[in-house]
Design a protein around this motif. Structure first.
Motif, PDB file in Angstrom:
ATOM      1  N   ILE A  27      44.596  -6.147 -17.678  1.00 24.66           N
ATOM      2  CA  ILE A  27      45.139  -6.208 -19.065  1.00 24.66           C
ATOM      3  C   ILE A  27      45.022  -7.327 -19.777  1.00 24.66           C
ATOM      4  CG2 ILE A  27      46.883  -4.238 -18.562  1.00 24.66           C
ATOM      5  CD1 ILE A  27      48.984  -6.488 -18.063  1.00 24.66           C
ATOM      6  N   TYR A  28      43.972  -8.212 -19.194  1.00 24.66           N
ATOM      7  CA  TYR A  28      43.535  -9.554 -19.869  1.00 24.66           C
ATOM      8  C   TYR A  28      44.688 -10.601 -20.012  1.00 24.66           C
ATOM      9  CZ  TYR A  28      40.077  -6.283 -20.918  1.00 24.66           C
ATOM     10  OH  TYR A  28      39.064  -5.194 -21.014  1.00 24.66           O
ATOM     11  N   VAL A  29      45.576 -10.731 -19.128  1.00 23.42           N
ATOM     12  CA  VAL A  29      46.488 -11.720 -19.008  1.00 23.42           C
ATOM     13  C   VAL A  29      46.611 -12.476 -17.472  1.00 23.42           C
ATOM     14  CG1 VAL A  29      48.192 -10.425 -20.798  1.00 23.42           C
ATOM     15  CG2 VAL A  29      48.466 -10.143 -18.119  1.00 23.42           C
ATOM     16  N   SER A  30      47.449 -13.352 -17.477  1.00 22.31           N
ATOM     17  CA  SER A  30      47.309 -14.153 -16.247  1.00 22.31           C
ATOM     18  C   SER A  30      48.189 -13.589 -15.192  1.00 22.31           C
ATOM     19  CB  SER A  30      47.883 -15.765 -16.295  1.00 22.31           C
ATOM     20  OG  SER A  30      49.031 -15.578 -16.881  1.00 22.31           O
ATOM     21  N   ARG A  51      47.449  -1.369 -23.499  1.00 25.95           N
ATOM     22  CA  ARG A  51      46.371  -1.587 -22.479  1.00 25.95           C
ATOM     23  C   ARG A  51      47.344  -1.233 -20.959  1.00 25.95           C
ATOM     24  NH1 ARG A  51      45.572  -6.716 -25.201  1.00 25.95           N
ATOM     25  NH2 ARG A  51      46.888  -7.855 -23.775  1.00 25.95           N
ATOM     26  N   ILE A  52      48.482  -1.535 -20.813  1.00 29.43           N
ATOM     27  CA  ILE A  52      49.217  -1.272 -19.713  1.00 29.43           C
ATOM     28  C   ILE A  52      49.316   0.077 -19.316  1.00 29.43           C
ATOM     29  CG2 ILE A  52      51.582  -1.415 -18.557  1.00 29.43           C
ATOM     30  CD1 ILE A  52      51.891  -4.100 -20.152  1.00 29.43           C
ATOM     31  N   ALA A  53      49.655   0.951 -20.743  1.00 29.51           N
ATOM     32  CA  ALA A  53      49.799   2.524 -20.357  1.00 29.51           C
ATOM     33  C   ALA A  53      48.226   3.055 -20.123  1.00 29.51           C
ATOM     34  CB  ALA A  53      50.086   3.115 -21.872  1.00 29.51           C
ATOM     35  N   GLU A  54      47.299   2.550 -20.503  1.00 29.90           N
ATOM     36  CA  GLU A  54      45.929   2.845 -20.600  1.00 29.90           C
ATOM     37  C   GLU A  54      45.619   2.967 -19.005  1.00 29.90           C
ATOM     38  OE1 GLU A  54      41.416   2.008 -21.826  1.00 29.90           O
ATOM     39  OE2 GLU A  54      42.965   1.701 -23.104  1.00 29.90           O
ATOM     40  N   VAL A  55      46.115   1.800 -18.292  1.00 31.85           N
ATOM     41  CA  VAL A  55      45.889   1.473 -16.929  1.00 31.85           C
ATOM     42  C   VAL A  55      46.464   2.453 -15.912  1.00 31.85           C
ATOM     43  CG1 VAL A  55      46.063  -0.266 -15.221  1.00 31.85           C
ATOM     44  CG2 VAL A  55      45.083  -1.000 -17.204  1.00 31.85           C
ATOM     45  N   PHE A  56      47.681   2.668 -16.498  1.00 29.92           N
ATOM     46  CA  PHE A  56      48.449   3.714 -15.531  1.00 29.92           C
ATOM     47  C   PHE A  56      48.477   5.044 -15.889  1.00 29.92           C
ATOM     48  CE2 PHE A  56      51.057  -0.405 -15.071  1.00 29.92           C
ATOM     49  CZ  PHE A  56      50.547  -0.711 -13.797  1.00 29.92           C
ATOM     50  N   GLY A  57      47.461   5.298 -17.091  1.00 32.13           N
ATOM     51  CA  GLY A  57      47.333   6.851 -17.483  1.00 32.13           C
ATOM     52  C   GLY A  57      48.626   7.522 -18.066  1.00 32.13           C
ATOM     53  N   THR A  58      49.303   6.652 -18.760  1.00 32.50           N
ATOM     54  CA  THR A  58      50.532   7.209 -19.379  1.00 32.50           C
ATOM     55  C   THR A  58      50.691   6.685 -20.857  1.00 32.50           C
ATOM     56  OG1 THR A  58      52.857   7.377 -18.928  1.00 32.50           O
ATOM     57  CG2 THR A  58      51.911   5.243 -18.577  1.00 32.50           C
ATOM     58  N   THR A  59      51.930   6.913 -21.321  1.00 26.23           N
ATOM     59  CA  THR A  59      51.776   6.676 -22.857  1.00 26.23           C
ATOM     60  C   THR A  59      52.993   5.723 -22.785  1.00 26.23           C
ATOM     61  OG1 THR A  59      53.689   8.200 -23.113  1.00 26.23           O
ATOM     62  CG2 THR A  59      51.398   8.693 -23.699  1.00 26.23           C
ATOM     63  N   VAL A  60      53.054   4.699 -24.041  1.00 30.70           N
ATOM     64  CA  VAL A  60      54.166   3.708 -23.967  1.00 30.70           C
ATOM     65  C   VAL A  60      55.427   4.295 -24.175  1.00 30.70           C
ATOM     66  CG1 VAL A  60      55.157   1.620 -25.544  1.00 30.70           C
ATOM     67  CG2 VAL A  60      52.664   2.125 -25.187  1.00 30.70           C
ATOM     68  N   GLU A  61      55.491   5.285 -24.808  1.00 32.66           N
ATOM     69  CA  GLU A  61      56.901   5.978 -24.973  1.00 32.66           C
ATOM     70  C   GLU A  61      57.228   6.605 -23.558  1.00 32.66           C
ATOM     71  OE1 GLU A  61      54.038   6.752 -26.807  1.00 32.66           O
ATOM     72  OE2 GLU A  61      54.600   5.695 -28.324  1.00 32.66           O
ATOM     73  N   ASP A  62      56.379   7.212 -22.751  1.00 31.93           N
ATOM     74  CA  ASP A  62      56.816   7.616 -21.485  1.00 31.93           C
ATOM     75  C   ASP A  62      57.424   6.383 -20.690  1.00 31.93           C
ATOM     76  OD1 ASP A  62      57.168   9.881 -19.607  1.00 31.93           O
ATOM     77  OD2 ASP A  62      55.377   8.640 -18.569  1.00 31.93           O
ATOM     78  N   MET A  63      56.680   5.243 -20.809  1.00 35.50           N
ATOM     79  CA  MET A  63      57.016   4.116 -19.808  1.00 35.50           C
ATOM     80  C   MET A  63      58.388   3.648 -20.369  1.00 35.50           C
ATOM     81  SD  MET A  63      53.597   1.953 -19.193  1.00 35.50           S
ATOM     82  CE  MET A  63      53.767   1.176 -20.759  1.00 35.50           C
ATOM     83  N   ARG A  64      58.596   3.554 -21.445  1.00 34.43           N
ATOM     84  CA  ARG A  64      60.134   3.178 -22.110  1.00 34.43           C
ATOM     85  C   ARG A  64      61.137   4.231 -21.448  1.00 34.43           C
ATOM     86  NH1 ARG A  64      57.543   1.929 -27.563  1.00 34.43           N
ATOM     87  NH2 ARG A  64      57.579  -0.273 -27.640  1.00 34.43           N
ATOM     88  N   ALA A  65      60.716   5.453 -21.537  1.00 39.27           N
ATOM     89  CA  ALA A  65      61.703   6.551 -21.323  1.00 39.27           C
ATOM     90  C   ALA A  65      62.025   6.475 -19.669  1.00 39.27           C
ATOM     91  CB  ALA A  65      61.242   8.063 -21.737  1.00 39.27           C
ATOM     92  N   GLN A  66      60.826   6.355 -19.078  1.00 38.03           N
ATOM     93  CA  GLN A  66      61.239   6.240 -17.385  1.00 38.03           C
ATOM     94  C   GLN A  66      61.856   4.993 -17.172  1.00 38.03           C
ATOM     95  OE1 GLN A  66      60.612   8.758 -15.398  1.00 38.03           O
ATOM     96  NE2 GLN A  66      60.090   9.894 -17.028  1.00 38.03           N
ATOM     97  N   SER A  67      61.503   3.978 -17.876  1.00 38.64           N
ATOM     98  CA  SER A  67      62.241   2.553 -17.514  1.00 38.64           C
ATOM     99  C   SER A  67      63.767   2.914 -17.734  1.00 38.64           C
ATOM    100  CB  SER A  67      61.622   1.579 -18.402  1.00 38.64           C
ATOM    101  OG  SER A  67      62.189   0.491 -18.128  1.00 38.64           O
TER     102      SER A  67
END
Length: 126
Positions: A27-30, A51-67
């Motif tokens: 994801i191009y960070v340190s 970029r994070i969502a793409e790496v994990f094969g999900t969507t930003v909205e799904d990551m927010r909801a699951q979190s």
């Protein structure tokens, strides 16, 4: 807007078998940036989240909801850590900065070498 808890990011990373360094590279960070996010929360920068969502094969909205489902109300009231300026740069911008610094160093080296060669030639032609 619901922030993504760092513990959820850590959970996703481990589920997918990535080390902190491997995820950071993807994801191009340190590595320290990923560690800091996992200790608090992921910044709301849309490019980074995408970029994070793409790496994990999900969507930003799904990551927010699951979190939110897993970590909301669990004392997750940690104060967010301010983002580094580098985190606000896109991958292309970060690459440009790196190339610019390396390019400057190379140019200085070439100029220095040329100056030494000119001095040697001047001494030899006397």
């Amino acid at each position: 807007m619901q922030r993504i808890d760092g513990r959820y990011l850590q959970e996703l990373r481990k589920e997918h078998g990535y080390s902190i360094r491997a995820l950071a590279d993807l994801i191009y960070v340190s590595k320290s940036t990923v560690s800091r996010w996992e200790a608090s929360s992921v910044p709301e920068d849309e490019n980074t989240l995408a970029r994070i969502a793409e790496v994990f094969g999900t969507t930003v909205e799904d990551m927010r909801a699951q979190s939110a489902l897993k970590y909301e109300g669990e004392g997750g009231g940690k104060a967010p850590v301010p983002d580094d300026e580098d985190d606000m740069l896109s991958a292309d911008q970060r690459a440009g900065v790196r190339f610019g610094i390396k390019g400057l160093a190379i140019c200085c080296g070439v100029i220095f070498a040329a100056a030494i060669i000119l001095v040697i030639l001047a001494l030899l032609t006397r």
